[in-house]
Design a protein around this motif. Sequence first.
Motif, short mmCIF file in Angstrom:
data_model
loop_
_atom_site.label_atom_id
_atom_site.label_comp_id
_atom_site.label_asym_id
_atom_site.label_seq_id
_atom_site.Cartn_x
_atom_site.Cartn_y
_atom_site.Cartn_z
N ASP A 16 -6.56 -5.25 5.88
CA ASP A 16 -5.34 -4.48 5.68
C ASP A 16 -5.64 -2.95 4.91
O ASP A 16 -5.36 -1.93 5.40
N LYS A 43 -7.09 5.11 8.98
CA LYS A 43 -6.15 5.57 9.64
C LYS A 43 -5.95 6.87 8.55
O LYS A 43 -5.86 7.77 9.39
N ILE A 59 0.85 -1.14 -0.16
CA ILE A 59 0.11 0.08 -0.02
C ILE A 59 0.82 1.21 0.01
O ILE A 59 1.59 1.53 1.07
N SER A 111 1.09 5.36 -0.18
CA SER A 111 0.18 6.54 0.10
C SER A 111 0.67 7.69 -1.01
O SER A 111 1.63 7.82 -1.31
N ALA A 163 -6.22 0.79 6.42
CA ALA A 163 -5.17 1.80 5.88
C ALA A 163 -6.19 3.00 5.73
O ALA A 163 -5.77 4.15 5.70
#
Length: 407
Positions: free
Chosen positions: A394, A401, A373, A375, A398
């Motif tokens: 997962d 978050k 992942i 960002s 993310a």
Amino acid sequence: MNKSMALIKNKKILLGVTGSIAAYKSAYLVRMLVKAGAEVKVLMTPSAEGFITPLTLATLSKNPVLSTFTKQENGEWNNHVELGLWADLLLIAPLSANTLAKCAHGFCDNLLMATYLSARCPVAFAPAMDLDMYAHPSTQENLKKLKAFGHHIIEPGEGELASGLEGKGRMAEPEDILEEIEILLSNTQALKQKKVLITAGPTQEAIDPVRFISNHSSGKMGYELARVCRNAGAEVHLVSGPVNLRVPKGVHFYGVHAADEMYAKAQAIFSGADVTIFVAAVADYAPKSVSETKIKKKDDELSITLRKNPDIASALGKVKKDGQITVGFALETDNAEMHARKKIESKNLDMIVLNTLQDSGAGFRYDTNKVAIISKVGEKVNFPLKAKSEVAEDIVNAIVKLMDQKV
């Protein structure tokens, strides 16, 4: 069987089986619960033993089946209070009209009823009875009582009944019951009051009435994400190309074929979405013209002129509003990370999920995936090969978050 059963794993489930022809489905249900990782204990009413043997359910559950207050051979007590405290969930399936009435009015003439009255855990019921019994005002009033008590009713299905009549009253199928249990046991509401749009599966671009251009996407990753987002309390809208998968319960579903259809439907939903996850493997090109009749095989070669399909993520990224989160997917074969990071910028994504066909067990059609992942700010988290249900968790973690960081 539904592979996204993480919420059932390690749960202690009491299954109550009552006198109904649908008791045969309890064997399948026990097997599925055990396979999903639950510890299952079965309680039977005396009349249930006329429909399915305790030996069958004991063998499948790997625990003794209980039906009486005492063990006849030595007088040892089957403690209904301890059973009620032990369970994370009491599920009565099938629920007969007789046991329904007892639960609604507090009758206590067998071990199952005593355990029900002692249970502190969530309670779910899967009714099973003939259509006239189910439709009777007394049955409907009793069901209302159970709902008023805070219990969960798993609606029966419609179809052919044991009487030979057609109508509502069939116990829900074990697969549907498991999904209802998963929703009931979900203890996270991280996406409560959030609207999530997910595109999933392949698109099919018609060449003629019988042929099309497509790809190998199974849709599994998108459907697992829909399930996990639903479990987290989101209002989920799933726009999917043609796949051979069960639509997750409680999800708003829109079936499409071509990329243009997927774009139109996603565009209609996007402005109201808090989170959009572009999982679909959209065909990059489609035939410029579609033959109205089947193209006959006559020449050694066939040329088809293709036109570029809309890039759905890119197009919607251009009209993205402040506060909206968009997540993309990148399946690459070479220079994977470089291409993924470029897509974050070109499609205005907040993060991208990268997987590569170079990793064994990852990509199309597998039940597993290995992802990273990445960002928008450049952070990268690598994950090992996992079941797609776990990968979906997962990804959603993310997203949550990121949402917390934006508050």
